[in-house]
Design a protein around this motif. Structure first.
Motif, PDB file in Angstrom:
ATOM      1  N   LYS A   4      28.847  -0.526 -26.647  1.00  0.00           N
ATOM      2  CA  LYS A   4      28.345  -0.131 -25.250  1.00  0.00           C
ATOM      3  C   LYS A   4      29.061  -0.654 -24.397  1.00  0.00           C
ATOM      4  N   VAL A   5      29.454   0.047 -23.144  1.00  0.00           N
ATOM      5  CA  VAL A   5      30.001  -0.535 -22.094  1.00  0.00           C
ATOM      6  C   VAL A   5      28.924  -1.136 -21.071  1.00  0.00           C
ATOM      7  N   GLU A   6      29.085  -2.464 -21.298  1.00  0.00           N
ATOM      8  CA  GLU A   6      27.979  -3.322 -20.538  1.00  0.00           C
ATOM      9  C   GLU A   6      27.887  -3.453 -19.001  1.00  0.00           C
ATOM     10  N   ASN A   7      29.409  -3.600 -18.815  1.00  0.00           N
ATOM     11  CA  ASN A   7      29.563  -3.742 -17.303  1.00  0.00           C
ATOM     12  C   ASN A   7      31.322  -3.539 -17.117  1.00  0.00           C
ATOM     13  N   TYR A   8      31.306  -3.019 -15.855  1.00  0.00           N
ATOM     14  CA  TYR A   8      33.083  -2.844 -15.548  1.00  0.00           C
ATOM     15  C   TYR A   8      33.280  -2.890 -14.031  1.00  0.00           C
ATOM     16  N   GLY A   9      34.183  -3.366 -13.790  1.00  0.00           N
ATOM     17  CA  GLY A   9      34.680  -3.576 -12.173  1.00  0.00           C
ATOM     18  C   GLY A   9      35.822  -4.269 -11.651  1.00  0.00           C
ATOM     19  N   LEU A  10      35.666  -4.982 -10.707  1.00  0.00           N
ATOM     20  CA  LEU A  10      36.634  -5.797 -10.458  1.00  0.00           C
ATOM     21  C   LEU A  10      36.374  -6.973 -10.459  1.00  0.00           C
ATOM     22  N   ALA A  11      37.162  -8.062 -11.045  1.00  0.00           N
ATOM     23  CA  ALA A  11      36.764  -9.454 -11.226  1.00  0.00           C
ATOM     24  C   ALA A  11      37.600 -10.294 -10.058  1.00  0.00           C
ATOM     25  N   GLU A  12      37.063 -11.416  -9.949  1.00  0.00           N
ATOM     26  CA  GLU A  12      37.608 -12.132  -8.862  1.00  0.00           C
ATOM     27  C   GLU A  12      39.196 -12.399  -9.135  1.00  0.00           C
ATOM     28  N   ASP A  17      49.105 -15.087  -9.930  1.00  0.00           N
ATOM     29  CA  ASP A  17      49.626 -14.436  -8.716  1.00  0.00           C
ATOM     30  C   ASP A  17      48.652 -14.085  -7.764  1.00  0.00           C
ATOM     31  N   ASP A  18      47.229 -14.490  -7.967  1.00  0.00           N
ATOM     32  CA  ASP A  18      46.200 -14.234  -7.234  1.00  0.00           C
ATOM     33  C   ASP A  18      46.010 -12.794  -6.988  1.00  0.00           C
ATOM     34  N   LYS A  19      45.999 -11.895  -8.095  1.00  0.00           N
ATOM     35  CA  LYS A  19      46.094 -10.606  -7.994  1.00  0.00           C
ATOM     36  C   LYS A  19      44.815 -10.392  -8.611  1.00  0.00           C
ATOM     37  N   GLU A  20      44.006  -9.425  -7.814  1.00  0.00           N
ATOM     38  CA  GLU A  20      42.752  -8.830  -8.243  1.00  0.00           C
ATOM     39  C   GLU A  20      42.762  -7.984  -9.764  1.00  0.00           C
ATOM     40  N   MET A  21      41.980  -8.293 -10.684  1.00  0.00           N
ATOM     41  CA  MET A  21      42.035  -7.683 -12.055  1.00  0.00           C
ATOM     42  C   MET A  21      40.800  -6.890 -12.199  1.00  0.00           C
ATOM     43  N   ALA A  22      41.012  -5.776 -12.908  1.00  0.00           N
ATOM     44  CA  ALA A  22      39.729  -5.166 -13.319  1.00  0.00           C
ATOM     45  C   ALA A  22      39.194  -5.541 -14.607  1.00  0.00           C
ATOM     46  N   PHE A  23      38.068  -5.200 -14.999  1.00  0.00           N
ATOM     47  CA  PHE A  23      37.523  -5.623 -16.463  1.00  0.00           C
ATOM     48  C   PHE A  23      36.336  -4.609 -17.072  1.00  0.00           C
ATOM     49  N   VAL A  24      36.382  -4.904 -18.251  1.00  0.00           N
ATOM     50  CA  VAL A  24      35.314  -4.007 -18.762  1.00  0.00           C
ATOM     51  C   VAL A  24      34.647  -4.989 -19.765  1.00  0.00           C
ATOM     52  N   LEU A  54      27.977  -9.297 -30.028  1.00  0.00           N
ATOM     53  CA  LEU A  54      29.393  -9.804 -29.726  1.00  0.00           C
ATOM     54  C   LEU A  54      29.430  -9.048 -28.116  1.00  0.00           C
ATOM     55  N   PHE A  55      29.974  -9.882 -27.342  1.00  0.00           N
ATOM     56  CA  PHE A  55      30.539  -9.479 -26.067  1.00  0.00           C
ATOM     57  C   PHE A  55      31.929  -9.577 -25.929  1.00  0.00           C
ATOM     58  N   ILE A  56      32.650  -8.717 -25.412  1.00  0.00           N
ATOM     59  CA  ILE A  56      34.088  -8.783 -25.400  1.00  0.00           C
ATOM     60  C   ILE A  56      34.568  -8.292 -23.911  1.00  0.00           C
ATOM     61  N   LYS A  57      35.152  -9.081 -23.205  1.00  0.00           N
ATOM     62  CA  LYS A  57      35.415  -8.949 -21.667  1.00  0.00           C
ATOM     63  C   LYS A  57      36.842  -8.799 -21.653  1.00  0.00           C
ATOM     64  N   ILE A  58      37.343  -7.661 -21.430  1.00  0.00           N
ATOM     65  CA  ILE A  58      38.790  -7.429 -21.226  1.00  0.00           C
ATOM     66  C   ILE A  58      39.388  -7.083 -19.964  1.00  0.00           C
ATOM     67  N   PHE A  59      40.347  -7.872 -19.604  1.00  0.00           N
ATOM     68  CA  PHE A  59      41.078  -7.865 -18.319  1.00  0.00           C
ATOM     69  C   PHE A  59      42.081  -6.771 -18.151  1.00  0.00           C
ATOM     70  N   TYR A  60      42.106  -6.108 -16.920  1.00  0.00           N
ATOM     71  CA  TYR A  60      43.413  -4.995 -16.855  1.00  0.00           C
ATOM     72  C   TYR A  60      43.961  -5.404 -15.589  1.00  0.00           C
ATOM     73  N   ASP A  61      45.212  -4.953 -15.321  1.00  0.00           N
ATOM     74  CA  ASP A  61      45.611  -4.703 -14.009  1.00  0.00           C
ATOM     75  C   ASP A  61      44.926  -3.665 -13.279  1.00  0.00           C
ATOM     76  N   GLU A  62      44.523  -3.553 -12.210  1.00  0.00           N
ATOM     77  CA  GLU A  62      43.671  -2.665 -11.602  1.00  0.00           C
ATOM     78  C   GLU A  62      44.221  -1.252 -11.900  1.00  0.00           C
ATOM     79  N   PHE A  67      38.708   2.984 -15.967  1.00  0.00           N
ATOM     80  CA  PHE A  67      37.931   3.646 -14.728  1.00  0.00           C
ATOM     81  C   PHE A  67      38.556   3.640 -13.487  1.00  0.00           C
ATOM     82  N   HIS A  68      39.846   3.425 -13.246  1.00  0.00           N
ATOM     83  CA  HIS A  68      40.565   3.455 -12.061  1.00  0.00           C
ATOM     84  C   HIS A  68      40.847   4.868 -11.438  1.00  0.00           C
TER      85      HIS A  68
END
Length: 98
Positions: A4-12, A17-24, A54-62, A67-68
């Motif tokens: 199941k997708v538990e959560n998604y959005g933009l991370a701090e 590079d101080d770039k905002e990252m998306a996560f799922v 198991l919880f897996i949090k994956i970070f993506y370039d936005e 879900f972009h």
């Protein structure tokens, strides 16, 4: 196994590079303890196990986030379902190497 997708959005801003990252964050249940241990040791990302889940949090370039797109925003339930199927297939394939 259930994914199941538990959560998604933009991370701090998390990278140098101080770039905002998306996560799922994916919630994976229904696996035995040896499978959980194998995944925790071999998967990349932020991995946690809590009460045999198991919880897996994956970070993506936005721009690369699943879900972009504007289409994803209009059909979010379809995109979440697709992500759950793709992650289930990925984990099943990964466990075949165990």
């Amino acid at each position: 196994m259930e994914v199941k997708v538990e959560n998604y959005g933009l991370a701090e801003k998390i990278d140098s590079d101080d770039k905002e990252m998306a996560f799922v964050t994916y919630k994976v249940s229904g696996l035995d303890s040896s499978s959980l241990d194998f995944l925790k040791e071999n998967l990349e990302g932020d991995i946690k196990i809590d009460n045999d889940v198991l919880f897996i949090k994956i970070f993506y370039d936005e721009a690369m986030s699943p879900f972009h797109s504007e289409e994803a925003k209009l059909k979010i339930d379809d995109f979440i379902a697709r992500e759950e199927i793709e992650m289930k297939f990925f984990i099943s394939s990964f466990l075949e190497d165990m």
